[in-house]
Motif scaffolding. Structure first.
Motif, PDB file in Angstrom:
ATOM      1  N   ARG A  92      24.969  19.768  38.306  1.00 33.56           N
ATOM      2  CA  ARG A  92      25.003  19.504  36.868  1.00 33.56           C
ATOM      3  C   ARG A  92      24.836  20.788  36.062  1.00 33.56           C
ATOM      4  NH1 ARG A  92      27.387  14.813  35.297  1.00 33.56           N
ATOM      5  NH2 ARG A  92      26.723  13.129  36.649  1.00 33.56           N
ATOM      6  N   THR A  93      24.321  21.824  36.703  1.00 31.10           N
ATOM      7  CA  THR A  93      24.161  23.127  36.033  1.00 31.10           C
ATOM      8  C   THR A  93      24.740  24.218  36.933  1.00 31.10           C
ATOM      9  OG1 THR A  93      21.918  23.366  36.958  1.00 31.10           O
ATOM     10  CG2 THR A  93      22.117  22.371  34.765  1.00 31.10           C
ATOM     11  N   ALA A 129      16.698  23.083  32.815  1.00 34.73           N
ATOM     12  CA  ALA A 129      17.923  23.629  33.415  1.00 34.73           C
ATOM     13  C   ALA A 129      19.152  23.193  32.633  1.00 34.73           C
ATOM     14  CB  ALA A 129      18.031  23.200  34.877  1.00 34.73           C
ATOM     15  N   LYS A 130      19.189  21.929  32.219  1.00 37.09           N
ATOM     16  CA  LYS A 130      20.338  21.434  31.462  1.00 37.09           C
ATOM     17  C   LYS A 130      20.412  22.071  30.078  1.00 37.09           C
ATOM     18  CE  LYS A 130      20.770  17.032  33.905  1.00 37.09           C
ATOM     19  NZ  LYS A 130      20.662  15.551  33.822  1.00 37.09           N
ATOM     20  N   GLU A 144      14.283  19.739  35.266  1.00 37.13           N
ATOM     21  CA  GLU A 144      15.702  19.418  35.223  1.00 37.13           C
ATOM     22  C   GLU A 144      16.226  19.463  33.789  1.00 37.13           C
ATOM     23  OE1 GLU A 144      18.387  15.466  36.125  1.00 37.13           O
ATOM     24  OE2 GLU A 144      16.804  16.004  37.555  1.00 37.13           O
ATOM     25  N   THR A 145      15.413  18.989  32.840  1.00 39.15           N
ATOM     26  CA  THR A 145      15.794  19.053  31.426  1.00 39.15           C
ATOM     27  C   THR A 145      15.938  20.497  30.962  1.00 39.15           C
ATOM     28  OG1 THR A 145      14.705  16.955  30.918  1.00 39.15           O
ATOM     29  CG2 THR A 145      15.094  18.439  29.084  1.00 39.15           C
ATOM     30  N   GLU A 167       9.011  17.393  37.444  1.00 42.60           N
ATOM     31  CA  GLU A 167      10.302  17.675  38.084  1.00 42.60           C
ATOM     32  C   GLU A 167      11.447  17.317  37.135  1.00 42.60           C
ATOM     33  OE1 GLU A 167      12.928  16.256  41.974  1.00 42.60           O
ATOM     34  OE2 GLU A 167      10.767  15.880  41.897  1.00 42.60           O
ATOM     35  N   LEU A 168      11.293  16.197  36.427  1.00 45.54           N
ATOM     36  CA  LEU A 168      12.312  15.804  35.454  1.00 45.54           C
ATOM     37  C   LEU A 168      12.330  16.753  34.263  1.00 45.54           C
ATOM     38  CD1 LEU A 168      11.851  11.914  35.470  1.00 45.54           C
ATOM     39  CD2 LEU A 168      13.519  13.285  36.730  1.00 45.54           C
ATOM     40  N   ILE A 183      17.286  23.166  40.911  1.00 45.41           N
ATOM     41  CA  ILE A 183      16.870  21.818  40.584  1.00 45.41           C
ATOM     42  C   ILE A 183      18.035  20.840  40.475  1.00 45.41           C
ATOM     43  CG2 ILE A 183      16.830  22.258  38.091  1.00 45.41           C
ATOM     44  CD1 ILE A 183      14.356  20.015  39.996  1.00 45.41           C
ATOM     45  N   THR A 184      19.160  21.266  39.903  1.00 48.35           N
ATOM     46  CA  THR A 184      20.295  20.338  39.744  1.00 48.35           C
ATOM     47  C   THR A 184      21.602  21.118  39.735  1.00 48.35           C
ATOM     48  OG1 THR A 184      21.284  18.690  38.266  1.00 48.35           O
ATOM     49  CG2 THR A 184      19.897  20.371  37.232  1.00 48.35           C
TER      50      THR A 184
END
Length: 349
Positions: free
Chosen positions: A29-30, A146-147, A143-144, A139-140, A25-26
């Motif tokens: 950032r991850t 994953a972070k 992402e949260t 989707e957001l 997903i990101t």
């Protein structure tokens, strides 16, 4: 980047399994989550606890010849087990029926509350880039998640759930276990001096600590903050030996599907990745950097029968005119033996 790969892929039901999306997903950032997932995939277990084993490193400083016909030297090594636990990640999004339906407008609506038509900045139908508000919000949410996983990978404090909620053990604690590697970068070299900028010498010291601990150093990657990266790059670009400039090499190396830079040290090449979630150092205002051998880092998931390892479920909204969905999973990282990684403490970050 492969979503799931390796000798022990997830074998849970694929009806509702979003671990591949979590890894992808990101990735920039991850990077730890993305690279570990790409290299080793995920391991599904049926317990909220798991163990990893370690052993002490045999050292030889002298050799006494053995007796002819005599008894052998008993050289078995001490082994020990450390326990890890899975952490619950449960995030949701909700939107009103109006917010979901009015995809042709850009208005200041609340996702789960009232629709407001008072703003003059209305868009004509089709100008809104989001056609499915709930799907976009989910989707957001992913992402949260994953972070939050990436933050926990570095910062989480182990809690077995006896008091409070279960929490995985992050690298900060993992490297502090008996036999772990910690290199202090302050002026006194013991955690009592002044924090210093990241430089080539302390990276080499960290690699030496891994070598001395008997670490295989298969896929070592240095995780640094943006400030550390700039400080290191400034030093390496300006440093020359003879006519050779030892700068950071181009992005021509991939670890688990994540492009990373490379630094050449006396103990071999080491990857370089940015992290937004490095823990604070022992000296106020400093941070920690980490050398992590990603070939030994495995995401571990609880396999929920009939649902898989990472699921999306409908959330009951009672009699409210809105829709809600939640992401649920229980996971942690198995970092393997603590002597395979190194913490660099007290870096200006």
């Amino acid at each position: 980047m492969a979503a799931i790969s390796g000798a022990n892929p997830i074998v849970a039901s694929d009806v509702n399994n979003f671990t591949g999306e979590l890894f992808k997903i990101t990735p920039h950032r991850t990077p730890l989550l993305a690279a570990a997932g790409g290299l080793n995939g995920g391991v599904a277990i049926n317990s909220t606890f798991f163990q990893f084993q370690t052993q002490d490193n045999a050292t030889v400083s002298s050799v006494t010849p053995d007796d002819e016909g005599g008894s052998p030297n008993y050289s078995g090594r001490s082994r020990s087990a450390q326990q890890g636990t899975l952490q619950i990640f449960h995030e949701a999004a909700q939107v009103s029926y109006t917010a979901q339906a009015a995809s042709g407008e850009i208005v200041p609506f609340q996702l789960s509350g009232n629709y407001k038509n008072s703003d003059p900045a209305l868009a004509l139908a089709g100008n809104n880039p989001i056609n499915d508000e709930l799907a976009y919000q989910m989707e957001l949410v992913l992402e949260t998640v994953a972070k939050k996983v990436e933050w926990s990978a570095f910062n989480a404090s182990y809690n077995d759930g006896t008091t409070g909620n279960r929490q995985m053990r992050g690298l900060d604690e993992h490297c502090s276990l008996s036999g772990g590697n910690i290199v202090f970068h302050d002026t006194n070299g013991d955690g009592t001096g002044t924090a210093q900028k990241l430089n080539f010498d302390v990276i080499a010291d960290g690699m030496k600590a891994l070598y001395d601990a008997g670490a295989p150093m298969r896929q070592p990657v240095l995780f640094v903050s943006p400030t550390m990266l700039l400080d290191l790059n400034k030093e390496l670009v300006s440093a020359t030996v003879g006519s050779v400039n030892y700068g950071i090499l181009p992005r021509d190396r991939s670890v688990g599907g994540v492009d990373i830079d490379t630094i050449v040290t006396p103990f071999g090449q080491i990857g370089l990745a940015l992290s937004d979630y490095l823990p604070a150092g022992t000296i106020s205002g400093s941070k920690q950097a980490f050398i992590v051998d990603l070939s030994f880092v495995k995401p571990v998931f609880l396999n929920i029968p009939g649902y898989g390892t990472m699921l999306v479920r409908d959330v009951d909204q009672d009699d409210y005119a809105r829709i809600a969905k939640a992401v649920y999973m229980e996971m942690a990282f198995d970092f393997g033996p603590q002597q395979y990684h190194c913490q660099i403490d007290n870096v200006v970050g």
